[in-house]
Write a protein that holds these residues in place. Structure first.
Motif, mmCIF file in Angstrom:
data_model
loop_
_atom_site.group_PDB
_atom_site.id
_atom_site.type_symbol
_atom_site.label_atom_id
_atom_site.label_comp_id
_atom_site.label_asym_id
_atom_site.label_seq_id
_atom_site.Cartn_x
_atom_site.Cartn_y
_atom_site.Cartn_z
ATOM 1 N N UNK A 1 -19.877 45.414 103.778
ATOM 2 C CA UNK A 1 -20.262 46.662 104.576
ATOM 3 C C UNK A 1 -20.696 48.246 103.790
ATOM 4 N N UNK A 2 -20.377 47.599 102.355
ATOM 5 C CA UNK A 2 -20.323 49.119 102.138
ATOM 6 C C UNK A 2 -21.082 48.557 100.355
ATOM 7 N N UNK A 3 -22.599 50.314 100.137
ATOM 8 C CA UNK A 3 -23.789 50.270 99.995
ATOM 9 C C UNK A 3 -23.010 50.680 98.051
ATOM 10 N N UNK A 4 -22.233 49.254 97.141
ATOM 11 C CA UNK A 4 -21.335 50.331 96.458
ATOM 12 C C UNK A 4 -22.683 50.343 95.318
ATOM 13 N N UNK A 5 -23.982 50.138 95.713
ATOM 14 C CA UNK A 5 -24.749 50.143 94.274
ATOM 15 C C UNK A 5 -24.994 51.644 94.303
ATOM 16 N N UNK A 6 -24.919 52.300 95.421
ATOM 17 C CA UNK A 6 -25.174 54.462 95.244
ATOM 18 C C UNK A 6 -24.488 55.147 94.904
ATOM 19 N N UNK A 7 -25.130 55.862 94.839
ATOM 20 C CA UNK A 7 -24.619 57.567 93.974
ATOM 21 C C UNK A 7 -23.844 58.212 95.124
ATOM 22 N N UNK A 8 -22.464 58.283 94.656
ATOM 23 C CA UNK A 8 -21.952 59.511 96.087
ATOM 24 C C UNK A 8 -21.909 61.173 96.097
ATOM 25 N N UNK A 9 -22.459 61.700 97.454
ATOM 26 C CA UNK A 9 -22.172 63.154 97.288
ATOM 27 C C UNK A 9 -20.751 63.444 96.668
ATOM 28 N N UNK A 10 -21.188 64.640 95.402
ATOM 29 C CA UNK A 10 -19.839 64.800 94.809
ATOM 30 C C UNK A 10 -18.676 65.732 95.736
ATOM 31 N N UNK A 11 -17.473 65.214 95.668
ATOM 32 C CA UNK A 11 -16.040 65.829 96.348
ATOM 33 C C UNK A 11 -15.054 64.476 96.231
ATOM 34 N N UNK A 12 -14.158 64.982 97.014
ATOM 35 C CA UNK A 12 -12.866 64.240 96.569
ATOM 36 C C UNK A 12 -12.595 63.808 98.571
ATOM 37 N N UNK A 13 -12.268 61.759 98.367
ATOM 38 C CA UNK A 13 -12.676 61.523 99.809
ATOM 39 C C UNK A 13 -10.942 60.545 99.472
ATOM 40 N N UNK A 14 -11.087 60.133 101.136
ATOM 41 C CA UNK A 14 -10.109 59.477 101.332
ATOM 42 C C UNK A 14 -11.013 58.551 101.983
ATOM 43 N N UNK A 15 -9.907 57.077 101.631
ATOM 44 C CA UNK A 15 -10.673 55.910 102.044
ATOM 45 C C UNK A 15 -9.307 55.230 102.905
ATOM 46 N N UNK A 16 -9.095 54.515 103.989
ATOM 47 C CA UNK A 16 -8.431 53.545 104.021
ATOM 48 C C UNK A 16 -9.142 52.402 104.666
ATOM 49 N N UNK A 17 -8.502 51.367 104.212
ATOM 50 C CA UNK A 17 -9.407 50.096 104.727
ATOM 51 C C UNK A 17 -7.807 48.825 105.108
ATOM 52 N N UNK A 18 -8.044 48.685 106.507
ATOM 53 C CA UNK A 18 -7.046 47.899 107.166
ATOM 54 C C UNK A 18 -7.244 46.331 107.166
ATOM 55 N N UNK A 19 -6.986 45.614 106.965
ATOM 56 C CA UNK A 19 -7.514 44.034 107.617
ATOM 57 C C UNK A 19 -5.687 43.573 107.816
ATOM 58 N N UNK A 20 -6.145 42.483 108.909
ATOM 59 C CA UNK A 20 -4.779 41.453 109.080
ATOM 60 C C UNK A 20 -5.926 39.740 108.693
ATOM 61 N N UNK A 21 -5.295 38.665 108.921
ATOM 62 C CA UNK A 21 -6.000 37.752 108.735
ATOM 63 C C UNK A 21 -4.677 36.256 108.420
ATOM 64 N N UNK A 22 -5.424 35.513 109.269
ATOM 65 C CA UNK A 22 -4.455 34.135 109.790
ATOM 66 C C UNK A 22 -5.116 33.077 109.006
ATOM 67 N N UNK A 23 -4.852 32.232 107.922
ATOM 68 C CA UNK A 23 -5.336 30.889 107.734
ATOM 69 C C UNK A 23 -4.500 30.001 107.888
ATOM 70 N N UNK A 24 -4.918 28.941 107.876
ATOM 71 C CA UNK A 24 -4.681 27.374 108.900
ATOM 72 C C UNK A 24 -4.820 26.660 108.042
ATOM 73 N N UNK A 25 -3.106 27.289 107.267
ATOM 74 C CA UNK A 25 -2.285 25.445 106.241
ATOM 75 C C UNK A 25 -1.165 25.233 106.390
#
Length: 295
Positions: A35-59
């Motif tokens: 979901x992210x354009x990791x190859x692109x440069x960013x605007x100058x600044x400081x940022x907070x980013x929070x990624x939360x995920x929940x998964x269930x694996x049938x094991x």
């Protein structure tokens, strides 16, 4: 360039101690840059980013894994060879449990620190190289019992509201702790893919990610543990509240091999729900323009 591009710099990753469960290849949680354009440069600044995920694996029994990754990103005004210098730090948390086993652990995962250089190649294309370390610290039953050196190469196309990105990672682990069940930890490749388009404030598209384990620890074969690999797909939706940006995506493995997490079913598939919030903390520039999906 839009604010959401900053999230591309903030990813970090999860894994499991070999004592408790089957590790992801090379420490990295596949899908974290989707979901992210990791190859692109960013605007100058400081940022907070929070990624939360929940998964269930049938094991058999099901393995349940909650990951929260709060990260700070500094997109600096400095450059090397025409590429922007970026600094990323994160203190991820994890909660792993398996129904009916009594295993239920929550705590700090390996802290992460990295530097990156991102180039604007023109005509909507960007490329970034990231290199950093996961340190051998955190909760003993959750963290990788080793230090991991991570390297990413990402290519993005972000013109006309598109985000077409491929992010390839390879990670090496070393200095495995004596308490580990094995005398080394896994290395591996991860590939995250993104294809999205913005429509006003909305972003719609699809993401995919795969992993392949290399450098199996000594003793894996004797323990009946094979090389892990998987690939997942799912839809993504995003919305720009200006300046805060939210994303969510739902993924499901379409292929999984040797993914046994605290269970007996080696090829169990995972369903995972992801959310991401991006908040600007400081910028020397005027407020960012509305989301144009240049992540």
């Amino acid at each position: 360039m839009t604010l959401a591009a900053v999230a591309a710099a903030a990813f970090t990753s999860m894994t499991f101690d070999a004592n408790a469960a089957k590790p992801f290849p090379g420490t990295l949680q596949t899908g974290e840059t989707a979901g992210l354009a990791t190859g692109a440069p960013l605007p100058e600044g400081v940022y907070f980013v929070n990624t939360l995920s929940f998964g269930v694996r049938d094991t058999n029994p099901d393995a349940r894994f909650l990951v929260d990754v709060p990260a700070l990103v500094w997109a600096s005004p400095y450059s090397i060879g025409g590429g922007q210098i970026q600094i990323i730090g994160a203190l991820p948390m994890a909660h792993l449990s398996a129904r009916g086993t009594g295993f239920d652990e929550y705590g700090l995962y390996n802290p992460f620190l990295a530097g990156a250089i991102a180039w604007d190649l023109g005509n909507g294309f960007g490329f970034r190289w990231l290199s950093g370390f996961y340190f051998n610290a955190g909760d003993r039953d959750l963290r990788v019992p080793a230090t991991t050196w991570r390297n990413d190469a990402a290519l993005s196309y972000t013109a006309d509201g598109w985000n077409l990105t491929a992010n390839l990672t390879y990670a090496w682990t070393f200095g495995t702790s004596n308490y580990s069940a094995f005398d080394s930890t896994s290395n591996g490749f991860n590939l995250d893919l993104t294809a999205t388009k913005t429509f006003g404030k909305w972003e719609l598209g699809v993401v995919g990610f795969g992993s392949y384990e290399t450098g199996l620890p000594n003793g894996y074969n004797a323990a009946g543990i094979g090389r892990s690999k998987q690939f997942a797909l799912g839809p993504l939706v995003g919305y720009n509240f200006g300046p805060v940006i939210l994303q969510s995506y739902l993924t499901r493995d379409i292929y999984a091999k040797n993914q046994n997490l605290l269970g007996t079913k080696a090829d169990g598939k995972e369903t995972r729900f992801w959310t991401r919030v991006i908040i600007p903390l400081w910028s020397p520039e005027k407020p960012m323009a509305p989301l144009v999906t240049k992540y």
